[in-house]
Write an enzyme that holds these catalytic residues in place. Structure first.
Site, PDB file in Angstrom:
ATOM      1  N   ALA A   1     -12.467  12.038  20.896  1.00 26.75           N
ATOM      2  CA  ALA A   1     -13.566  11.068  20.764  1.00 26.75           C
ATOM      3  C   ALA A   1     -14.065  10.619  22.144  1.00 26.75           C
ATOM      4  CB  ALA A   1     -13.090   9.861  19.970  1.00 26.75           C
TER       5      ALA A   1
ATOM      6  N   SER B   1     -23.736  15.293  21.982  1.00 31.42           N
ATOM      7  CA  SER B   1     -23.350  14.551  20.776  1.00 31.42           C
ATOM      8  C   SER B   1     -22.177  13.648  21.144  1.00 31.42           C
ATOM      9  CB  SER B   1     -22.932  15.504  19.664  1.00 31.42           C
ATOM     10  OG  SER B   1     -21.771  16.208  20.058  1.00 31.42           O
TER      11      SER B   1
ATOM     12  N   GLY C   1       0.837  -1.208   0.000  1.00 30.42           N
ATOM     13  CA  GLY C   1       0.000   0.000   0.000  1.00 30.42           C
ATOM     14  C   GLY C   1       0.865   1.249   0.000  1.00 30.42           C
TER      15      GLY C   1
ATOM     16  N   HIS D   1     -10.048   5.587   1.909  1.00 38.68           N
ATOM     17  CA  HIS D   1      -8.738   5.864   1.327  1.00 38.68           C
ATOM     18  C   HIS D   1      -8.275   7.313   1.430  1.00 38.68           C
ATOM     19  CE1 HIS D   1      -8.985   1.783  -0.126  1.00 38.68           C
ATOM     20  NE2 HIS D   1      -7.698   1.872  -0.341  1.00 38.68           N
TER      21      HIS D   1
ATOM     22  N   GLN E   1      -7.440   8.515   3.946  1.00 39.77           N
ATOM     23  CA  GLN E   1      -6.413   8.426   4.992  1.00 39.77           C
ATOM     24  C   GLN E   1      -5.026   8.103   4.438  1.00 39.77           C
ATOM     25  OE1 GLN E   1      -8.291   6.129   8.592  1.00 39.77           O
ATOM     26  NE2 GLN E   1      -9.454   5.662   6.762  1.00 39.77           N
TER      27      GLN E   1
ATOM     28  N   ARG F   1      -5.855  -1.859   9.895  1.00 42.05           N
ATOM     29  CA  ARG F   1      -5.878  -3.329   9.836  1.00 42.05           C
ATOM     30  C   ARG F   1      -5.987  -3.926  11.244  1.00 42.05           C
ATOM     31  NH1 ARG F   1      -1.690  -5.865   5.659  1.00 42.05           N
ATOM     32  NH2 ARG F   1      -0.472  -4.259   6.664  1.00 42.05           N
TER      33      ARG F   1
ATOM     34  N   MET G   1      -8.667   3.436   9.344  1.00 40.72           N
ATOM     35  CA  MET G   1      -7.821   2.312   8.915  1.00 40.72           C
ATOM     36  C   MET G   1      -6.913   1.842  10.050  1.00 40.72           C
ATOM     37  SD  MET G   1      -6.599   3.137   5.053  1.00 40.72           S
ATOM     38  CE  MET G   1      -7.667   2.860   3.662  1.00 40.72           C
TER      39      MET G   1
ATOM     40  N   ASP H   1      -0.097   2.046   8.760  1.00 40.05           N
ATOM     41  CA  ASP H   1      -0.641   1.261   9.875  1.00 40.05           C
ATOM     42  C   ASP H   1       0.205   1.270  11.157  1.00 40.05           C
ATOM     43  OD1 ASP H   1      -2.686   0.624   8.185  1.00 40.05           O
ATOM     44  OD2 ASP H   1      -1.925  -1.355   7.656  1.00 40.05           O
TER      45      ASP H   1
ATOM     46  N   ASP I   1       4.837  -5.102   5.985  1.00 35.61           N
ATOM     47  CA  ASP I   1       5.303  -6.440   6.380  1.00 35.61           C
ATOM     48  C   ASP I   1       5.335  -7.427   5.210  1.00 35.61           C
ATOM     49  OD1 ASP I   1       2.530  -6.285   6.332  1.00 35.61           O
ATOM     50  OD2 ASP I   1       2.258  -7.792   7.888  1.00 35.61           O
ATOM     51  N   GLY I   2       4.365  -7.327   4.289  1.00 39.05           N
ATOM     52  CA  GLY I   2       4.352  -8.224   3.126  1.00 39.05           C
ATOM     53  C   GLY I   2       5.591  -8.019   2.280  1.00 39.05           C
TER      54      GLY I   2
ATOM     55  N   ASP J   1       2.368  -0.847  12.012  1.00 40.88           N
ATOM     56  CA  ASP J   1       2.259  -2.212  12.542  1.00 40.88           C
ATOM     57  C   ASP J   1       3.536  -3.034  12.343  1.00 40.88           C
ATOM     58  OD1 ASP J   1       2.086  -2.395   9.816  1.00 40.88           O
ATOM     59  OD2 ASP J   1       0.367  -3.731   9.767  1.00 40.88           O
TER      60      ASP J   1
ATOM     61  N   THR K   1       4.248   2.434   5.713  1.00 38.13           N
ATOM     62  CA  THR K   1       2.847   2.011   5.795  1.00 38.13           C
ATOM     63  C   THR K   1       2.151   2.895   6.818  1.00 38.13           C
ATOM     64  OG1 THR K   1       1.358   0.267   6.605  1.00 38.13           O
ATOM     65  CG2 THR K   1       3.607   0.130   7.354  1.00 38.13           C
TER      66      THR K   1
ATOM     67  N   GLU L   1     -10.743  -0.353  11.936  1.00 40.64           N
ATOM     68  CA  GLU L   1     -11.313  -1.310  10.965  1.00 40.64           C
ATOM     69  C   GLU L   1     -11.096  -2.760  11.402  1.00 40.64           C
ATOM     70  OE1 GLU L   1      -9.455  -1.231   7.095  1.00 40.64           O
ATOM     71  OE2 GLU L   1      -7.470  -1.030   7.946  1.00 40.64           O
TER      72      GLU L   1
ATOM     73  N   ARG M   1       0.862  -4.818  -5.819  1.00 41.38           N
ATOM     74  CA  ARG M   1       0.867  -6.080  -5.072  1.00 41.38           C
ATOM     75  C   ARG M   1       1.110  -7.151  -6.137  1.00 41.38           C
ATOM     76  NH1 ARG M   1      -0.907  -4.412   0.080  1.00 41.38           N
ATOM     77  NH2 ARG M   1      -2.359  -2.681  -0.022  1.00 41.38           N
TER      78      ARG M   1
HETATM   79  P1  ATP Z   1       0.783  -2.662   3.481  1.00 45.15           P
HETATM   80  O1  ATP Z   1       1.147  -2.859   4.920  1.00 45.15           O
HETATM   81  O2  ATP Z   1       0.604  -1.225   3.154  1.00 45.15           O
HETATM   82  O3  ATP Z   1      -0.337  -3.533   2.997  1.00 45.15           O
HETATM   83  P2  ATP Z   1       2.654  -4.580   2.483  1.00 45.15           P
HETATM   84  O4  ATP Z   1       4.081  -4.460   2.113  1.00 45.15           O
HETATM   85  O5  ATP Z   1       2.339  -5.406   3.699  1.00 45.15           O
HETATM   86  O6  ATP Z   1       2.078  -3.112   2.610  1.00 45.15           O
HETATM   87  P3  ATP Z   1       1.563  -6.646   0.743  1.00 45.15           P
HETATM   88  O7  ATP Z   1       0.669  -6.560  -0.432  1.00 45.15           O
HETATM   89  O8  ATP Z   1       1.176  -7.521   1.877  1.00 45.15           O
HETATM   90  O9  ATP Z   1       1.824  -5.132   1.229  1.00 45.15           O
HETATM   91  O10 ATP Z   1       3.009  -7.138   0.229  1.00 45.15           O
HETATM   92  C1  ATP Z   1       3.630  -6.525  -0.886  1.00 45.15           C
HETATM   93  C2  ATP Z   1       4.115  -7.561  -1.841  1.00 45.15           C
HETATM   94  O11 ATP Z   1       5.151  -8.351  -1.244  1.00 45.15           O
HETATM   95  C3  ATP Z   1       3.089  -8.600  -2.281  1.00 45.15           C
HETATM   96  O12 ATP Z   1       2.249  -8.114  -3.296  1.00 45.15           O
HETATM   97  C4  ATP Z   1       3.975  -9.731  -2.771  1.00 45.15           C
HETATM   98  O13 ATP Z   1       4.436  -9.487  -4.075  1.00 45.15           O
HETATM   99  C5  ATP Z   1       5.175  -9.646  -1.821  1.00 45.15           C
HETATM  100  N1  ATP Z   1       5.075 -10.682  -0.773  1.00 45.15           N
HETATM  101  C6  ATP Z   1       4.308 -10.647   0.332  1.00 45.15           C
HETATM  102  N2  ATP Z   1       4.445 -11.798   1.048  1.00 45.15           N
HETATM  103  C7  ATP Z   1       5.297 -12.575   0.343  1.00 45.15           C
HETATM  104  C8  ATP Z   1       5.838 -13.902   0.534  1.00 45.15           C
HETATM  105  N3  ATP Z   1       5.523 -14.641   1.592  1.00 45.15           N
HETATM  106  N4  ATP Z   1       6.681 -14.361  -0.418  1.00 45.15           N
HETATM  107  C9  ATP Z   1       7.018 -13.631  -1.477  1.00 45.15           C
HETATM  108  N5  ATP Z   1       6.553 -12.405  -1.722  1.00 45.15           N
HETATM  109  C10 ATP Z   1       5.705 -11.865  -0.820  1.00 45.15           C
END
Ligand code: ATP
Length: 328
Positions: free
Chosen positions: A191, A220, A15, A258, A260, A176, A174, A132, A107-108, A134, A130, A227, A76
């Site tokens: 709040a 109020s 993201g 979005h 945000q 997560r 937002m 988040d 993290d992804g 997180d 990010t 989320e 992604r």
């Molecule tokens: P956000 O926190 O904003 O969602 P993010 O980095 O966590 O950002 P993701 O879509 O979860 O976003 O991960 C980004 C990309 O990283 C994925 O689209 C994918 O290509 C790659 N990725 C995530 N997990 C794996 C994995 N286990 N193995 C290989 N590639 C990965």
């Protein structure tokens, strides 16, 4: 700083977050400062697989520190989840004689970097981008502060309507599985109640609490709902429950969505992104890899990628207490 690295690539993935441009700028200019060539990769891991690269110099990143989103675009990538996809990405890096990679994302993105490093032993340093907040191993992620300010500004506006019409507003924000945005923006915007995934208040206690505050003279109410919150999973269902059990207010729902994620980054995020970008190149040139650069107690520091995934920072319990006390 003597290093063998001659060419470093940078990408943004997952993201988008405000401040990513400032981080790219710091990476590119840091490379220029150290006489290392810098290559921008478009659309995250997707662009790595397709070889969508462009050489960037110090001037390529002018006038972007103030812009939200990421000029390198983000994506992604399903293909990067496969061995074949990652092999293509590696082949492009080798063909272009790229020695190391900076990945800016969540993290992804770091999970992908870990797998890639395990398979090809390719030097990668991550920067947490990010909204988040997180990610473990950094007190703040890039984009979080801007998102907080956006949320507070939006709630301030909604409060005007809530006040004028004696209404109760449920506002979904937002975050997560992390309640940081809800808790901090909730306190900042005054709040009455804040629902976060880390603490399940329960629908009945929420209604009781709102009744009490109505009796105490409030006309109020603003309830901020994360989320990922247990009862925030379906904010419309929560609103129906409140309408049935709390007739004193007219109950409205706003999902901020979005808005945000966009907007010009705050000064805090620009400075954070600049520090982490410079820190990432310093780390690579010192021979470090497989790490994330973060900031802890206002000091730029690094943690192994795997550690950055070990659960997000725990919610600050003292903030929950502050929220309880000042919403009386
Ligand atoms: P956000 O926190 O904003 O969602 P993010 O980095 O966590 O950002 P993701 O879509 O979860 O976003 O991960 C980004 C990309 O990283 C994925 O689209 C994918 O290509 C790659 N990725 C995530 N997990 C794996 C994995 N286990 N193995 C290989 N590639 C990965």
């Amino acid at each position: 700083m003597k290093s063998k690295l001659k060419k470093i690539a940078v990408l943004t993935s997952g993201g988008d977050a405000p401040g990513m441009n400032a981080a790219i700028r710091a990476v590119v200019r840091s490379c220029a400062y150290h006489n290392v060539e810098c290559v921008g990769v478009y659309r995250g891991y997707e662009g790595l697989i397709e070889g969508d690269f462009e050489i960037l110099d110090a001037r390529s990143v002018k006038n972007i520190i103030n812009r939200g989103g990421t000029f390198l675009k983000s994506a992604r990538s399903k293909e990067f989840m496969t061995k074949e996809g990652r092999q293509k990405a590696y082949d492009h890096l080798i063909r272009e004689e790229i020695d190391a990679l900076v990945t800016i994302g969540g993290d992804g993105t770091f999970r992908g970097a870990i797998v890639f490093n395990e398979e090809f032993d390719f030097p990668i340093v991550g920067i947490p981008g990010t909204i988040d907040n997180d990610i473990n191993g950094t007190d703040f992620t890039i984009g979080y502060d801007t998102a907080l300010n956006t949320v507070v500004e939006a709630i301030d506006k909604i409060r005007d309507t809530a006040n004028s019409h004696n209404r109760l507003f449920l506002i979904e924000v937002m975050g997560r599985d992390a309640g940081d945005i809800a808790l901090n923006a909730g306190i900042g915007a005054g709040a009455e109640e804040i629902l976060i995934p880390e603490q399940d208040l329960g629908r009945d206690r929420l209604v009781e609490s709102l009744k009490r505050s109505k009796k105490s003279g409030k006309s109020s109410s603003i309830v901020v709902v994360s989320e990922g919150g247990q009862i925030g999973k379906n904010i419309m269902g929560l609103a129906d429950y409140i309408r049935q059990n709390l007739t004193e207010y007219e109950c409205k729902v706003t999902v901020l969505g979005h808005i945000q994620r966009g907007g010009a980054p705050s000064c805090f995020d620009r400075v954070l992104a600049s520090r982490l970008g410079v820190g990432a190149i310093d780390a690579l040139l010192s021979g470090e890899k497989d790490i994330m650069i973060g900031v802890i107690h206002n000091k730029v520091t690094s943690v192994p990628f795997k550690k950055s995934l070990e659960g997000s920072n725990k919610i600050d319990q003292s903030l929950i207490r502050v929220a309880d006390i000042i919403s009386i």
